[in-house]
Design an enzyme around this catalytic site. Sequence first.
Site, PDB file in Angstrom:
ATOM      1  NE  ARG A  88       0.161 -15.873  -1.907  1.00 45.95           N
ATOM      2  CZ  ARG A  88       0.779 -14.778  -2.337  1.00 45.95           C
ATOM      3  NH1 ARG A  88       0.638 -13.647  -1.707  1.00 45.95           N
ATOM      4  NH2 ARG A  88       1.549 -14.816  -3.400  1.00 45.95           N
TER       5      ARG A  88
ATOM      6  NE  ARG B 243       6.443  -7.898  -5.141  1.00 44.85           N
ATOM      7  CZ  ARG B 243       6.130  -9.151  -4.783  1.00 44.85           C
ATOM      8  NH1 ARG B 243       5.073  -9.388  -4.057  1.00 44.85           N
ATOM      9  NH2 ARG B 243       6.863 -10.164  -5.194  1.00 44.85           N
TER      10      ARG B 243
ATOM     11  CE  LYS C  99       6.086 -18.288  -2.646  1.00 48.24           C
ATOM     12  NZ  LYS C  99       5.979 -17.139  -3.545  1.00 48.24           N
ATOM     13  CG  ASN C 100       9.551 -17.839  -4.945  1.00 47.61           C
ATOM     14  OD1 ASN C 100       8.318 -17.920  -4.985  1.00 47.61           O
ATOM     15  ND2 ASN C 100      10.170 -17.081  -4.056  1.00 47.61           N
TER      16      ASN C 100
ATOM     17  CB  CYS D 187       3.672 -10.404  -0.295  1.00 48.53           C
ATOM     18  SG  CYS D 187       3.281 -12.081   0.213  1.00 48.53           S
TER      19      CYS D 187
ATOM     20  CG  ASP E  49      11.736 -14.174  -0.579  1.00 48.12           C
ATOM     21  OD1 ASP E  49      11.652 -14.935  -1.546  1.00 48.12           O
ATOM     22  OD2 ASP E  49      11.378 -12.986  -0.617  1.00 48.12           O
TER      23      ASP E  49
HETATM   24  C1  EPZ Z   1      10.553 -12.778  -6.760  1.00 42.23           C
HETATM   25  O1  EPZ Z   1       9.673 -11.660  -6.777  1.00 42.23           O
HETATM   26  C2  EPZ Z   1      10.020 -13.716  -5.696  1.00 42.23           C
HETATM   27  N1  EPZ Z   1       8.688 -14.176  -6.069  1.00 42.23           N
HETATM   28  C3  EPZ Z   1       9.970 -12.982  -4.348  1.00 42.23           C
HETATM   29  O2  EPZ Z   1       9.533 -13.927  -3.370  1.00 42.23           O
HETATM   30  C4  EPZ Z   1      11.382 -12.519  -3.993  1.00 42.23           C
HETATM   31  O3  EPZ Z   1      11.321 -11.768  -2.802  1.00 42.23           O
HETATM   32  C5  EPZ Z   1      11.940 -11.649  -5.132  1.00 42.23           C
HETATM   33  O4  EPZ Z   1      11.876 -12.382  -6.380  1.00 42.23           O
HETATM   34  C6  EPZ Z   1      13.373 -11.228  -4.874  1.00 42.23           C
HETATM   35  O5  EPZ Z   1      14.182 -12.361  -4.714  1.00 42.23           O
HETATM   36  C7  EPZ Z   1       8.550 -15.197  -6.948  1.00 42.23           C
HETATM   37  O6  EPZ Z   1       9.522 -15.715  -7.468  1.00 42.23           O
HETATM   38  C8  EPZ Z   1       7.153 -15.649  -7.261  1.00 42.23           C
HETATM   39  P1  EPZ Z   1      12.021  -8.805  -8.384  1.00 42.23           P
HETATM   40  P2  EPZ Z   1       9.792 -10.569  -7.983  1.00 42.23           P
HETATM   41  O7  EPZ Z   1      11.402  -8.547  -9.698  1.00 42.23           O
HETATM   42  O8  EPZ Z   1      10.071 -11.271  -9.265  1.00 42.23           O
HETATM   43  C9  EPZ Z   1      11.864  -4.073  -8.298  1.00 42.23           C
HETATM   44  C10 EPZ Z   1       8.147 -14.777  -1.674  1.00 42.23           C
HETATM   45  O9  EPZ Z   1       7.963 -14.447  -0.499  1.00 42.23           O
HETATM   46  N2  EPZ Z   1      11.356  -4.212  -9.671  1.00 42.23           N
HETATM   47  O10 EPZ Z   1      13.417  -9.350  -8.301  1.00 42.23           O
HETATM   48  O11 EPZ Z   1       8.635  -9.688  -7.890  1.00 42.23           O
HETATM   49  C11 EPZ Z   1      10.817  -4.549  -7.291  1.00 42.23           C
HETATM   50  O12 EPZ Z   1       9.908  -3.512  -6.990  1.00 42.23           O
HETATM   51  C12 EPZ Z   1       8.250 -13.709  -2.736  1.00 42.23           C
HETATM   52  O13 EPZ Z   1       8.277 -15.952  -2.087  1.00 42.23           O
HETATM   53  C13 EPZ Z   1      11.203  -3.067 -10.452  1.00 42.23           C
HETATM   54  O14 EPZ Z   1      11.483  -1.958 -10.000  1.00 42.23           O
HETATM   55  O15 EPZ Z   1      11.110  -9.764  -7.506  1.00 42.23           O
HETATM   56  C14 EPZ Z   1      11.647  -4.923  -6.110  1.00 42.23           C
HETATM   57  O16 EPZ Z   1      11.953  -3.754  -5.364  1.00 42.23           O
HETATM   58  C15 EPZ Z   1       8.108 -12.303  -2.182  1.00 42.23           C
HETATM   59  N3  EPZ Z   1      10.724  -3.189 -11.721  1.00 42.23           N
HETATM   60  C16 EPZ Z   1      12.930  -5.461  -6.732  1.00 42.23           C
HETATM   61  O17 EPZ Z   1      12.962  -4.970  -8.084  1.00 42.23           O
HETATM   62  C17 EPZ Z   1      10.398  -4.397 -12.262  1.00 42.23           C
HETATM   63  O18 EPZ Z   1       9.993  -4.451 -13.436  1.00 42.23           O
HETATM   64  C18 EPZ Z   1      13.008  -6.977  -6.775  1.00 42.23           C
HETATM   65  O19 EPZ Z   1      11.918  -7.446  -7.531  1.00 42.23           O
HETATM   66  C19 EPZ Z   1      10.562  -5.557 -11.454  1.00 42.23           C
HETATM   67  C20 EPZ Z   1      11.046  -5.441 -10.172  1.00 42.23           C
END
Ligand code: EPZ
Length: 427
Positions: A407, A130, A31-32, A125, A315
Site C-alpha cells: 500500500r 481514528r 504517499k502522504n 491501517c 509512522d
Molecule cells: C496521516 O493520518 C497519515 N496518513 C498517517 O500515515 C500518519 O500516521 C498520521 O497522519 C500522523 O502523522 C496519510 O497522510 C494518508 P491524524 P491521519 O488525523 O490524517 C486523532 C501511514 O502509515 N484524530 O493526524 O489519519 C487520530 O485518531 C499512515 O502512511 C482525531 O481524534 O492522522 C490520531 O490519534 C498511517 N480526530 C491522531 O489524531 C480527528 O478528526 C492523529 O491523526 C482526526 C484525527
Amino acid sequence: IEDKWEGFFLSAIEVRGLCPIKGEITVQGSKNAVLPMMAGAVLNNGITVINNVPRIQDVFCMMGILDSLGCSCVLDGHSLTIDAAGLSRFSIPKAEMEKMRSSIMLLGALLGRCKEAEVYYPGGCMIGKRPIDLHLMALEKMGARIREGQGDEPLRASVPRLRGTVVDFPFPSVGATENAIFAAVAASGKTVLNGCAKEPEIVELCRFMNNMGASVRGVGGDVLVIEGGLPLHDSEFTVGGDRIAGGTYLLAAAGAGGEILLTGTGSQGLKTVTSVLKQMGAAVFEEEELIYLKAAGRLSAASIKTGPYPGFPTDLQSVMMAVMSRARGISTIEEKIFESRFKTANELQKLGAEIVIEEDIAKIQGRPLLKGCEVNAWDLRGGAALVAAGLMAEGTTIIQSCEYIMRGYEDICRDLSGMGACIRYME
Ligand code: EPZ
C-alpha cells in the site's frame, strides 16, 4: 483497480538476514503528500498533472475513486494526469471508502467543488480508532451541514456556500488540516486555520494548491491564512520524495549494519530520526537533499516519544522498535499519536525481541541476535518494520500479508535488494 496494479498477487516476502546493506537509493514519491493532492485536484474543473507519483496500491485506489466520480485518471510511468472536468457524482461507495484513510480527503474537496458529498467512515491501517470529529468540526465551522449516517447510511454533507472563518484545531490532525484547506480554498472570503498540522506533506500540499491558483499563506507554520474563492487553473507539480519510506531504509541500514546514501527526500523532514540514530551510534552526514548513514555492529539503546511534526514520526515508530530490538541496553518508545500502534511488537517477539508494553510505553531490552521465522504484517508500517527486523535476524524470515506493505512502498524488495539485501517476493 486490480488491472492497474502491475504486480502479480503477492502473498509473502522472504528475507535472508545479516547481508550488509550498502548502496544508494533515490526514494519514491511521497504517499502522504500525493494522496491529498489527488483529492485537491477535484477542486480544479480541468487538468492537473502530478509527477514523481509512486506506483502504490493507495494511489491506484484513489485513482479508482476519482474515476468513479466521473474524473479520468491516467498514470503514465510516474506521471499522473487527472481530468476533473467530467466530475459528475459526489457519492463514494462504502467499499471504496473503507480501503484507505485518505478517502476522507474527498469530503472537503467534494464539498468545495460540488457543495455536497456522500461518504462513509474511512478505512485504513487498524492503528487506532481514528475518528473524524476534527474534520467535521472544521467543515461545519465553514457552513457545512453534516448528517452522520446510522449503520449503512452514508454521511451526508451539503453547503449552499462555504464561507471563510476562523478554525481552531485542538490537535494538529494531518487529515483534518487537509480537508480544511480544501474547503477554505473553495470558500468565499478568508479562512484562518489555527493549530493546524505542519508536516512536510502539508507544506507540499499548500505549495501544490498555490500552484493551482489558490492563496495559502503561512506555509510550514501552524497558522494558515487562506484567501478562498480564487479561480483555480490547470497545473503541473512534482511531488517530493517519501520521507517515511526514506526513513524506513535509513533505519533498516542502521539496524542491519551497512552504508546507505539516501536521496530524493529532504533531510529536514527526518531530522528527529537522524538525531536519534546519531545518539545510537550511527554515523550520519546530512545535506539539504541527501542523507548518508553508516553503521556497524550493535547500536546503543535510545528513548523516543512520537508526536506531531517535528516530533518523532509515528509512522517510523514500528521500524525503530525493530532496530531497538538488537540495540545494546533498554530502549523505550512512547506512542502518543495512535493508541494501537504497538501490534508489531508481538511479531517482533517471535523473532526473539524482548518487548514489554505498558499502556502507551514499550520497553525494549536489546538482544545480540534475532532469529528469523514466519511473521505476519498487521499494518503498512508494521510490515516494513518486520522487513527491517528480517534484515537484522539470523536465518530466513517470511513476512505474510505483505499486501499491507504494497500500500505504501512501491517495491520494497527492489529498493533493498538494490542495496545488497537478500530479499524477494514469494507467490
Ligand atoms: C496521516 O493520518 C497519515 N496518513 C498517517 O500515515 C500518519 O500516521 C498520521 O497522519 C500522523 O502523522 C496519510 O497522510 C494518508 P491524524 P491521519 O488525523 O490524517 C486523532 C501511514 O502509515 N484524530 O493526524 O489519519 C487520530 O485518531 C499512515 O502512511 C482525531 O481524534 O492522522 C490520531 O490519534 C498511517 N480526530 C491522531 O489524531 C480527528 O478528526 C492523529 O491523526 C482526526 C484525527
